[in-house]
Design a protein around this motif. Sequence first.
Motif, PDB file in Angstrom:
ATOM      1  N   HIS A   1     -58.776  24.770 -33.476  1.00 55.01           N
ATOM      2  CA  HIS A   1     -58.148  24.581 -31.757  1.00 55.01           C
ATOM      3  C   HIS A   1     -57.418  23.976 -30.830  1.00 55.01           C
ATOM      4  O   HIS A   1     -57.285  25.345 -29.636  1.00 55.01           O
ATOM      5  CB  HIS A   1     -59.714  25.573 -31.090  1.00 55.01           C
ATOM      6  N   THR A   2     -57.614  23.125 -30.703  1.00 54.48           N
ATOM      7  CA  THR A   2     -57.555  22.130 -29.756  1.00 54.48           C
ATOM      8  C   THR A   2     -55.949  21.363 -29.820  1.00 54.48           C
ATOM      9  O   THR A   2     -55.298  20.979 -28.708  1.00 54.48           O
ATOM     10  CB  THR A   2     -58.188  21.075 -29.247  1.00 54.48           C
ATOM     11  N   GLY A   3     -55.650  21.624 -30.955  1.00 46.57           N
ATOM     12  CA  GLY A   3     -54.490  20.421 -31.577  1.00 46.57           C
ATOM     13  C   GLY A   3     -55.346  18.610 -32.216  1.00 46.57           C
ATOM     14  O   GLY A   3     -54.216  17.923 -31.684  1.00 46.57           O
ATOM     15  N   THR A   4     -56.033  18.685 -31.563  1.00 49.35           N
ATOM     16  CA  THR A   4     -56.469  17.499 -31.668  1.00 49.35           C
ATOM     17  C   THR A   4     -57.962  17.362 -31.817  1.00 49.35           C
ATOM     18  O   THR A   4     -58.353  17.889 -32.807  1.00 49.35           O
ATOM     19  CB  THR A   4     -56.360  16.718 -29.897  1.00 49.35           C
ATOM     20  N   MET A   5     -58.702  16.596 -32.408  1.00 46.00           N
ATOM     21  CA  MET A   5     -59.992  15.652 -33.008  1.00 46.00           C
ATOM     22  C   MET A   5     -59.744  14.389 -32.707  1.00 46.00           C
ATOM     23  O   MET A   5     -59.986  13.507 -32.327  1.00 46.00           O
ATOM     24  CB  MET A   5     -60.053  15.791 -34.457  1.00 46.00           C
ATOM     25  N   HIS A   6     -61.798  14.354 -32.409  1.00 45.04           N
ATOM     26  CA  HIS A   6     -61.907  12.577 -31.865  1.00 45.04           C
ATOM     27  C   HIS A   6     -61.650  12.090 -32.751  1.00 45.04           C
ATOM     28  O   HIS A   6     -62.221  12.164 -34.101  1.00 45.04           O
ATOM     29  CB  HIS A   6     -63.623  13.329 -32.069  1.00 45.04           C
ATOM     30  N   ASN A   7     -61.304  10.286 -32.665  1.00 43.03           N
ATOM     31  CA  ASN A   7     -61.683   9.898 -33.676  1.00 43.03           C
ATOM     32  C   ASN A   7     -61.826   9.138 -34.624  1.00 43.03           C
ATOM     33  O   ASN A   7     -61.685   9.119 -35.973  1.00 43.03           O
ATOM     34  CB  ASN A   7     -60.979   8.161 -32.686  1.00 43.03           C
ATOM     35  N   ARG A   8     -63.570   9.138 -33.936  1.00 44.89           N
ATOM     36  CA  ARG A   8     -64.632   9.045 -35.692  1.00 44.89           C
ATOM     37  C   ARG A   8     -63.919  10.197 -36.065  1.00 44.89           C
ATOM     38  O   ARG A   8     -64.789  10.306 -37.946  1.00 44.89           O
ATOM     39  CB  ARG A   8     -66.222   8.787 -34.629  1.00 44.89           C
ATOM     40  N   VAL A   9     -63.987  11.064 -36.506  1.00 47.47           N
ATOM     41  CA  VAL A   9     -64.399  12.310 -36.587  1.00 47.47           C
ATOM     42  C   VAL A   9     -62.944  11.910 -37.589  1.00 47.47           C
ATOM     43  O   VAL A   9     -62.913  13.086 -38.992  1.00 47.47           O
ATOM     44  CB  VAL A   9     -63.982  13.640 -36.190  1.00 47.47           C
ATOM     45  N   ARG A  10     -61.528  11.999 -37.067  1.00 45.79           N
ATOM     46  CA  ARG A  10     -60.818  11.752 -37.804  1.00 45.79           C
ATOM     47  C   ARG A  10     -60.864  10.933 -39.265  1.00 45.79           C
ATOM     48  O   ARG A  10     -60.322  11.545 -40.028  1.00 45.79           O
ATOM     49  CB  ARG A  10     -59.290  11.355 -37.548  1.00 45.79           C
ATOM     50  N   MET A  11     -61.135   9.979 -39.435  1.00 46.63           N
ATOM     51  CA  MET A  11     -62.322   9.091 -40.440  1.00 46.63           C
ATOM     52  C   MET A  11     -63.231   9.637 -41.085  1.00 46.63           C
ATOM     53  O   MET A  11     -62.798   8.819 -42.263  1.00 46.63           O
ATOM     54  CB  MET A  11     -62.892   7.717 -39.850  1.00 46.63           C
ATOM     55  N   VAL A  12     -64.046  10.453 -40.482  1.00 45.07           N
ATOM     56  CA  VAL A  12     -64.918  10.841 -41.787  1.00 45.07           C
ATOM     57  C   VAL A  12     -63.762  11.608 -42.368  1.00 45.07           C
ATOM     58  O   VAL A  12     -64.093  12.212 -43.713  1.00 45.07           O
ATOM     59  CB  VAL A  12     -66.348  11.530 -40.574  1.00 45.07           C
ATOM     60  N   VAL A  13     -63.266  12.992 -42.045  1.00 45.09           N
ATOM     61  CA  VAL A  13     -62.745  13.729 -42.441  1.00 45.09           C
ATOM     62  C   VAL A  13     -61.615  13.552 -43.507  1.00 45.09           C
ATOM     63  O   VAL A  13     -61.527  13.939 -44.316  1.00 45.09           O
ATOM     64  CB  VAL A  13     -61.813  15.069 -41.388  1.00 45.09           C
ATOM     65  N   ALA A  14     -61.419  11.827 -43.312  1.00 47.88           N
ATOM     66  CA  ALA A  14     -59.835  11.616 -43.522  1.00 47.88           C
ATOM     67  C   ALA A  14     -60.281  11.289 -45.683  1.00 47.88           C
ATOM     68  O   ALA A  14     -60.199  11.291 -46.210  1.00 47.88           O
ATOM     69  CB  ALA A  14     -59.316  10.954 -43.052  1.00 47.88           C
ATOM     70  N   SER A  15     -61.828  10.292 -44.865  1.00 51.22           N
ATOM     71  CA  SER A  15     -62.332   9.835 -45.996  1.00 51.22           C
ATOM     72  C   SER A  15     -62.712  10.904 -46.945  1.00 51.22           C
ATOM     73  O   SER A  15     -62.644  11.011 -48.128  1.00 51.22           O
ATOM     74  CB  SER A  15     -63.289   8.865 -45.402  1.00 51.22           C
ATOM     75  N   PHE A  16     -62.755  12.044 -46.038  1.00 49.70           N
ATOM     76  CA  PHE A  16     -63.617  13.129 -46.684  1.00 49.70           C
ATOM     77  C   PHE A  16     -62.874  13.331 -47.837  1.00 49.70           C
ATOM     78  O   PHE A  16     -63.369  13.740 -49.510  1.00 49.70           O
ATOM     79  CB  PHE A  16     -64.186  14.487 -46.258  1.00 49.70           C
ATOM     80  N   LEU A  17     -61.279  13.594 -47.223  1.00 51.73           N
ATOM     81  CA  LEU A  17     -60.305  14.036 -48.320  1.00 51.73           C
ATOM     82  C   LEU A  17     -59.722  13.799 -49.351  1.00 51.73           C
ATOM     83  O   LEU A  17     -59.584  13.808 -50.753  1.00 51.73           O
ATOM     84  CB  LEU A  17     -58.867  14.694 -47.239  1.00 51.73           C
ATOM     85  N   VAL A  18     -59.586  12.126 -49.655  1.00 49.49           N
ATOM     86  CA  VAL A  18     -59.157  11.426 -50.262  1.00 49.49           C
ATOM     87  C   VAL A  18     -60.660  10.587 -51.197  1.00 49.49           C
ATOM     88  O   VAL A  18     -59.978  10.442 -52.406  1.00 49.49           O
ATOM     89  CB  VAL A  18     -58.418  10.283 -49.606  1.00 49.49           C
ATOM     90  N   LYS A  19     -61.330  10.959 -50.488  1.00 51.93           N
ATOM     91  CA  LYS A  19     -62.808  10.358 -50.971  1.00 51.93           C
ATOM     92  C   LYS A  19     -63.597  10.903 -52.417  1.00 51.93           C
ATOM     93  O   LYS A  19     -63.936  11.155 -53.406  1.00 51.93           O
ATOM     94  CB  LYS A  19     -63.258   8.713 -50.472  1.00 51.93           C
ATOM     95  N   HIS A  20     -63.734  11.942 -51.299  1.00 50.44           N
ATOM     96  CA  HIS A  20     -65.108  13.204 -51.730  1.00 50.44           C
ATOM     97  C   HIS A  20     -64.431  13.895 -53.071  1.00 50.44           C
ATOM     98  O   HIS A  20     -64.928  14.430 -54.017  1.00 50.44           O
ATOM     99  CB  HIS A  20     -66.101  13.610 -50.757  1.00 50.44           C
ATOM    100  N   LEU A  21     -62.715  13.976 -52.165  1.00 45.42           N
ATOM    101  CA  LEU A  21     -61.815  15.417 -53.058  1.00 45.42           C
ATOM    102  C   LEU A  21     -61.070  14.894 -53.900  1.00 45.42           C
ATOM    103  O   LEU A  21     -60.711  15.532 -54.373  1.00 45.42           O
ATOM    104  CB  LEU A  21     -61.780  16.584 -52.114  1.00 45.42           C
ATOM    105  N   LEU A  22     -61.067  13.603 -53.439  1.00 48.69           N
ATOM    106  CA  LEU A  22     -59.784  12.896 -54.527  1.00 48.69           C
ATOM    107  C   LEU A  22     -58.181  13.326 -54.920  1.00 48.69           C
ATOM    108  O   LEU A  22     -57.646  13.957 -55.349  1.00 48.69           O
ATOM    109  CB  LEU A  22     -60.201  12.671 -56.574  1.00 48.69           C
ATOM    110  N   ILE A  23     -58.044  13.882 -52.850  1.00 53.14           N
ATOM    111  CA  ILE A  23     -56.655  14.565 -52.960  1.00 53.14           C
ATOM    112  C   ILE A  23     -56.068  13.489 -52.129  1.00 53.14           C
ATOM    113  O   ILE A  23     -56.245  12.891 -51.215  1.00 53.14           O
ATOM    114  CB  ILE A  23     -57.271  15.977 -51.757  1.00 53.14           C
TER     115      ILE A  23
END
Length: 480
Positions: free
Chosen positions: A339-361
Motif C-alpha cells: 500500500h505505501t511502498g515502505t515497511m518498518h525496518n524491524r518488520v523487514r527483518m521479520v518478513v525476510a527471515s520468514f521467507l528465507v528460513k521458514h519457507l527456505l525460499i
Amino acid sequence: MTALPIIVWFRESLRLSDHPALAAAAERGAPVICLYVFDEHSPGLRPLGGATRWWLAQSLRSLQTRLREIGNDLVLRCGAAATVVPAVARESNASAVFWNDVAQAPQRDVAKDVDEALAMLGIESNSFADDLLVDPLRLRGKDGRGPRVFTPFWKRLVALGDPPQTLPAPKSLTPVAGISGLSVEQLELEPTAPDWAGGLRETWQVGERAAQARLASFLETTVQTYVADRDRPDQDGTSRLSPHLRFGEISPRQVWHAARFAAAARPVTAGGIDKFMSELGWREFSRHLLHDRPDLATRNLQATFDAFPWRHDDAGLRAWQRGRTGYPIVDAGMRELWHTGTMHNRVRMVVASFLVKHLLIDWRHGERWFWDTLVDADAASNPASWQWVAGSGADAAPYFRVFNPVLQGEKFDPDGAYVRRWVGELAALPAPLIQRPWSATPVELASAGVTLDGNYPAPIVDHKMARERALAAYARARKG
C-alpha cells in the motif's frame, strides 16, 4: 562575448542544495543546462522497480519546480547517457559537462563512456564526489579490501572526522533557450492501468523540500525517543528519510551535519542521534560493499551458501507477497509494503527471515520483490540487508537466528495496533490473541468475525518445524 553553456547532468542527486556539480557550474557564471537522462539502455543498469519509478516521477517534478524558481528548468531526455549527453552538448554548443559521481560499477562505467564521448568532441568534463561520506579507497586494509564487519567499518569512518561542509543552493541560474526535452508524463514512469499508486500518494511528500522538512521534524521531536521506539512498528519512531536519500533529494552530508548540530544544541538527544547516525552508517557500509562487489544482488558474499538447498515453493512465495501467510506481523508488513511502498525496518527483518528460513525460499526472490515494491529500493542496501538476514552476507546475522514471528509481534506490537491497521480482518481480536489467532477458541474467533482459512489463513507453515528444517538445511550446506 556570451559564455558557452555548461551542462549539469543530474543523476542520483535530485536536489539543488549540497550539489557539488551544480555549485561548480554556478560558480563559473556561465549559462547552465540542467539535464536528466532516463537511461534504461546503457549496459549493466538495473531497471527500476514499479515503486521507484513512481517516486522518480514525483521527484523530477519537484526538481523542475525548484529550478524554475531560480530561473532555470530541467531538460528531460531518454536513452543511453553516452549518446544523449554528448548529443545535448553538441546541440547547445556546451563548453563542459559536470556531474556527481555514483560509486557503483554500472554507473561508473556509464560515466566513463560519457567522459570518453565528450573527450572525442573536445568538450570538458568534470565529476564530483557526492553519494558517499567517505571514498571506499580510504578504508582499505592491508589486504586491499574494505571492512566486512559493520562496527569496525563505522569506527574507522567516524575517526576520519566530519565530511565536507554542505553547499548552498544557487540563488539563480542563467538558462539556455531552445533545448527541447520530454515531459515527465512522456517518460511513462507512473502506473495507469491499473493505477496502483494511490497508497503511495497518500503516504509520501516527495522532493528536496519534503526531505529537509522530514529531517528537521525528526531531529526536533522523534529523535528524542528514537532508541526506545525505532523497533516499534506501531509507533512513528523512525526518520523515514530512506527514499529521499535513495534519490538524492537530501545528501548524507546534510544528514550528518544536521544531526551533529542537533546533538550539540540539545545534548539530551545525543543517544538517539548516535543510534540514528549508525543507521546512516549502514547505508554507507552497504554502498561500500556494492563498490567492491557489483554482483551483490545476485551472488552470495559467503560461498558456503552457494550449496544451500533452497526450496521451490511458488505457493509459499505468493502467500508471502500477498500478506496471506497466517502470521499477522508478517502479513501486516507485506500489506503495508504494497500500500505505501515502505515497511518498518524491524518488520523487514521479520518478513525476510520468514521467507528465507521458514519457507527456505532463496533470498534473491525476496530481494527482487522488495526491489519492485519499495520506494527506497536501493542497489546497495536492499541486497546487503537481504544477505544479512539470510546469513550469506557481510557481518551477517548467524543463520541459526530464526525470528519467531509470534514473539516478534508480541514484543514490538504489544497491543496489536500495527496488525489491526494492516490486517483488518483481525482487528476485533484482543491483544493476547491478535499475534496468534489460531490459538483462539471458536467462540473467540466467531466473536471477532474471524474464520481461519476463510477470511484469514491458518499458518502456512509451523514455526517449530520450519526452524528445525532451516537449521538442518544450513548444517547440510556447511558440510558441502
